[in-house]
Design a protein around this motif. Structure first.
Motif, short mmCIF file in Angstrom:
data_model
loop_
_atom_site.label_atom_id
_atom_site.label_comp_id
_atom_site.label_asym_id
_atom_site.label_seq_id
_atom_site.Cartn_x
_atom_site.Cartn_y
_atom_site.Cartn_z
N ALA A 6 38.59 -16.72 104.85
CA ALA A 6 38.68 -17.19 106.35
C ALA A 6 38.20 -15.83 107.27
O ALA A 6 38.21 -15.05 106.78
CB ALA A 6 40.22 -17.26 106.50
N ASP A 7 37.79 -16.46 108.28
CA ASP A 7 37.28 -15.19 109.40
C ASP A 7 38.18 -14.29 109.70
O ASP A 7 37.82 -13.07 109.50
CB ASP A 7 36.80 -16.11 110.54
N ARG A 8 39.40 -14.62 109.54
CA ARG A 8 40.43 -13.60 110.21
C ARG A 8 40.48 -12.63 108.88
O ARG A 8 40.55 -11.25 109.34
CB ARG A 8 41.86 -14.28 110.42
N VAL A 9 40.47 -13.09 107.79
CA VAL A 9 40.57 -12.01 106.64
C VAL A 9 39.24 -11.06 106.56
O VAL A 9 39.40 -9.87 106.47
CB VAL A 9 40.63 -12.70 105.37
N LYS A 10 38.16 -11.58 107.07
CA LYS A 10 37.05 -10.72 107.01
C LYS A 10 36.91 -9.96 108.16
O LYS A 10 36.52 -8.74 108.07
CB LYS A 10 35.76 -11.86 107.10
N GLN A 11 37.66 -10.18 109.26
CA GLN A 11 37.69 -9.50 110.40
C GLN A 11 38.57 -8.20 110.04
O GLN A 11 38.23 -7.01 110.63
CB GLN A 11 38.09 -10.40 111.74
N VAL A 12 39.67 -8.45 109.43
CA VAL A 12 40.53 -7.24 109.12
C VAL A 12 39.89 -6.37 108.05
O VAL A 12 39.98 -5.20 108.30
CB VAL A 12 41.92 -8.15 108.77
N MET B 60 42.16 -8.61 102.11
CA MET B 60 41.94 -7.65 103.33
C MET B 60 41.76 -6.29 103.19
O MET B 60 41.07 -5.68 103.83
CB MET B 60 43.36 -8.04 104.22
N SER B 61 42.78 -5.90 101.96
CA SER B 61 42.56 -4.35 101.55
C SER B 61 43.11 -4.30 100.14
O SER B 61 44.39 -4.81 100.03
CB SER B 61 43.42 -3.40 102.41
#
Length: 282
Positions: free
Chosen positions: A14-20, A92-93
């Motif tokens: 998801a985009d949120r995951v990539k942004q984080v 995410m990490s």
């Protein structure tokens, strides 16, 4: 205990995951003014001591149960808490151990930090001069916190304090005391002297012995006196402090080595010096 929220993040692409995840790199951190705090210890301290800077907290259902105190503190502070699957948190990490926070960067000025630290007891300051290794930088911040220092300064071309390895190495101490960055060493020394600090450079070739200073601390005529306000300057891991930087200090101090070790690494030497000052100032 607060009710554990429902899982809302299940897609590791998801985009949120990539942004984080992008915040592990300096360009994204600089662009958004945010950084990652990975692991339960760092997130716990961020939520407790800097909730106003925390943008989002991410956990898996398992870590939300295991570290219920983090979840409770985050919800009590009104923070945005998101539950994701183990795959999402790992995307995410990989170093987050299922607990992650996105935190806004904070850039205290040196003058403001010194004004806030001024009080009845002597100041204790750690200055890192062009320290490049993130593990060393983070460990010195942690040691400064443990020794009771008032602030840390990353001067010159030191490592980015929001580098994930620096953040992890501080073990949450970066949220306990101000860390000033983006200042030159000369201006830092000038400001510290203006605040009443004696500036000591730590160097293996120093003329003064740390043990001798500690023995004399607090006695009439002691100079320099570790019982008074002191700023320690620590140099680069590979080449130490160049002559021009040593010349800025009031004195150059060596940590005595009684065994056969060739030298101490930066973080160890800094810890010894800061604890010596902390003991003298008690």
């Amino acid at each position: 205990m607060h009710r554990i929220p429902d899982v809302t993040l299940a897609n590791p692409r998801a985009d949120r995951v990539k942004q984080v995840r992008a915040l592990s790199g300096r360009p994204a951190r600089s662009r958004h003014g945010q950084f990652l705090v990975e692991g339960p210890q760092g997130v716990r301290e961020a939520v407790r001591h800097a909730p106003g800077a925390v943008r989002d907290v991410y956990l898996t259902p398992a870590t939300a149960e295991r570290y219920a105190e983090i979840l409770d503190a985050a919800l009590a502070a009104g923070l945005y808490v998101h539950l994701g699957t183990r795959e999402v948190l790992e995307a995410m990490s990989p170093d987050a151990q299922g607990v992650l926070a996105v935190v806004r960067t904070q850039e205290p000025s040196l003058d403001a930090a010194l004004r806030e630290a001024a009080g009845a007891r002597p100041l204790l300051v750690a200055v890192l001069a062009t320290v490049r290794d993130p593990g060393n930088a983070g460990t010195v911040i942690r040691a400064a916190d443990a020794a009771g220092a008032d602030l840390v300064v990353l001067a010159g071309e030191s490592v980015d304090m929001y580098n994930p390895k620096v953040v992890r190495s501080t073990a949450g101490s970066m949220f306990h005391l101000p860390v000033v960055t983006d200042v030159g060493l000369a201006e830092t020394v000038e400001a510290l002297r203006g605040a009443g600090c004696t500036v000591l450079a730590a160097d293996g070739g120093g003329d003064l012995d740390l043990d001798d200073l500690l023995d004399a601390a607090g006695t009439p005529g002691a100079s320099p006196d570790l019982a008074r306000s002191t700023a320690w300057v620590f140099g680069n891991e590979a080449w130490g402090l160049p002559e021009a930087d040593r010349a800025l200090a009031d004195a150059v101090v060596r940590v005595p080595i009684r065994g056969r070790a060739e030298s101490l690494n930066l973080a160890t030497a800094a810890t010894v010096c800061l604890y010596a000052s902390g003991r003298a100032q008690r």
